[in-house]
Design a protein around this motif. Structure first.
Motif, PDB file in Angstrom:
ATOM      1  N   GLU A  13       0.835  -1.219   0.000  1.00  0.00           N
ATOM      2  CA  GLU A  13       0.000   0.000   0.000  1.00  0.00           C
ATOM      3  C   GLU A  13       0.858   1.253   0.000  1.00  0.00           C
ATOM      4  O   GLU A  13       0.564   2.231  -0.688  1.00  0.00           O
ATOM      5  CB  GLU A  13      -0.912   0.019   1.239  1.00  0.00           C
ATOM      6  N   ALA A  47       0.880   4.065  -2.817  1.00  0.00           N
ATOM      7  CA  ALA A  47       0.460   5.426  -2.479  1.00  0.00           C
ATOM      8  C   ALA A  47       1.458   6.475  -2.971  1.00  0.00           C
ATOM      9  O   ALA A  47       1.089   7.616  -3.239  1.00  0.00           O
ATOM     10  CB  ALA A  47       0.275   5.544  -0.960  1.00  0.00           C
ATOM     11  N   HIS A  48       2.711   6.091  -3.100  1.00  0.00           N
ATOM     12  CA  HIS A  48       3.753   7.061  -3.477  1.00  0.00           C
ATOM     13  C   HIS A  48       4.315   6.821  -4.867  1.00  0.00           C
ATOM     14  O   HIS A  48       5.286   7.477  -5.261  1.00  0.00           O
ATOM     15  CB  HIS A  48       4.889   7.030  -2.443  1.00  0.00           C
TER      16      HIS A  48
END
Ligand SMILES: *Cc1c(COP(=O)(O)O)cnc(C)c1O
Length: 437
Positions: free
Chosen positions: A209, A213-214
């Motif tokens: 995750e 997310a980045h």
């Protein structure tokens, strides 16, 4: 004269030098003036260090992961002396030399398959800087400059320069002191401890995750494979390293593996990443590369990374240390690698692993001990509280051993050439130290 021949020094001269040292010479991670005096080493041979008063200590640290064949090794000495007779140094800009080329050949042959290009650096910290620069330049060349952050795991150590500090463990790396000047990277929790541990699915999904997310701003993932060194002497399961490789592939990121401590057999495989059968896009090597003789490191990368950088606006990799590919260091590295391959190093490391495991096991029961762990030729006793470094050092020296604890950790990574008896001295010294907690 007699004292000189024995390698000893008069008590007056010893005292004078140590007093000057304490007032004027900075030591690693030490205050100035020093909080307590250092030990004065006048020579080293085999696995032993000789102090000014003639005391001999087993170098249980391999002088920080480096002296894997012991000190003052005849073949290493001969190789460096031969090189010294030809040239000590020559600039690497526009010039090259056989010793460096042969070393590059060895590194490419020994490292995981896809790594084909070699950049010689003058220390491990610089090798990591170069790795980070390669990753950032790669994405700049792809016209994706927004991919400029790194993702790493807590508990890591990658060197002391500013680029490296920014990917070291935030607490050990003292990020709070430099928060305003360090680039802000993305930190995942440290991989769960334990080489044999069953993979923790919650950890793995959290990692996935975080990367997702980045994704758009990440250039690379950077980590030490399997064994985290100076950030906490933690060993983790190969599954987590495979996960980092898979996540890098899934999101098109580069994987940088810092093999500076783990490389050249220390963990029981030639490279830490061999435990997980993965290859990085960029790999840093150092420490044991020169067998503890001289400072030198290297950053290797794949064709893809090199071609990516070449295709960019700059075209060149913007780095070039003055002492790049120093011939004396390269000669030491060639000799060290030849020596390593000439012996059954894996058998040596496996034997040390068995001896450390057996010798440290009883320490687990001691009240001051939180954990005991061994991987390859690395043995660690983790105390419950930070240890009194001078007191522990005094205890292990009384057992004829040199160790340098830090934080809660009393640990050893003996030279591969240590005898069974010598490893026994090390584990006895560590046990005595743990008993004194
Ligand atoms: C020691 C170390 C470095 C830094 O190397 P230096 O030669 O001390 O600059 C970087 N990464 C790891 C994993 C290390 O153990």
């Amino acid at each position: 004269m007699i004292q000189l021949r024995l390698g000893r020094m008069s008590p007056q001269e010893t005292e004078r030098l140590l007093a000057y040292d304490r007032e004027h010479v900075w030591h690693p991670y030490a205050p100035m003036p020093a909080a307590y005096p250092s030990e004065l080493v006048v020579s080293a041979s085999g696995v032993h260090l000789t102090l000014a008063d003639g005391t001999e200590l087993i170098d249980g640290m391999s002088s920080w992961w480096a002296a894997i064949h012991g000190h003052n090794h005849p073949e290493m000495n001969a190789a460096v002396t031969r090189q010294l007779g030809k040239m000590a140094h020559v600039m690497f800009g526009g010039l090259t030399h056989p010793t460096a080329i042969r070393l590059a050949e060895k590194l490419v042959d020994l490292s995981p398959g896809p790594l084909t290009k070699v950049f010689f650096a003058d220390s491990g910290s610089v090798a990591v800087e170069v790795a980070i620069k390669m990753a950032l330049q790669y994405w700049r060349s792809q016209r994706r400059p927004e991919r400029h952050r790194l993702l790493t795991v807590r508990g890591g150590y990658h060197g002391d320069t500013f680029g490296d500090m920014a990917v070291c463990d935030p607490v050990n790396g003292m990020h709070h002191l430099f928060a305003d000047v360090l680039p802000q990277h993305v930190f995942a929790p440290a991989p769960p401890i334990g080489y044999q541990a069953e993979p923790d699915e919650t950890y793995l999904s959290g990692l996935a995750e975080l990367v997702a997310a980045h994704e758009g701003e990440l250039a690379a993932i950077i980590a030490e494979p399997i064994a985290q060194g100076a950030g906490g002497m933690r060993f983790y399961a190969p599954e987590y390293l495979r996960a980092l490789r898979d996540l890098a592939d899934e999101h098109g990121l580069l994987l940088i593996l810092d093999e500076i401590a783990t490389g050249f057999g220390r963990t029981g495989e030639l490279w830490g990443c061999d435990h997980a059968e993965v290859a990085p896009d960029i790999m840093c090597v150092g420490k044991a590369m020169t067998g503890g003789y001289m400072t030198m490191a290297a950053t290797l990368c794949t064709d893809r990374v090199a071609e990516g950088i070449a295709a960019g606006e700059a075209g060149v990799l913007m780095h070039g240390p003055t002492y790049m590919a120093n011939p004396l260091a390269a000669a030491a590295a060639n000799a060290s690698i030849d020596l390593l391959l000439s012996r059954d190093w894996q058998e040596e490391v496996d034997t040390i692993e068995a001896l450390l495991t057996a010798g440290l096991e009883d320490a687990r029961e001691l009240p001051g001990v939180a954990d005991v762990r061994v991987l390859g030729a690395i043995g660690v006793i983790e105390a419950r509280e930070p240890v009194d470094v001078p007191a522990i050092q005094k205890t292990v020296m009384e057992h004829g051993v040199w160790l340098r604890p830090f934080g809660k950790l009393i640990y050893a990574m003996p030279p591969y050439v240590c005898s069974e008896d010598e490893v026994g001295h090390i584990t006895e010294a560590m046990y005595a130290a743990a008993e004194s907690l």
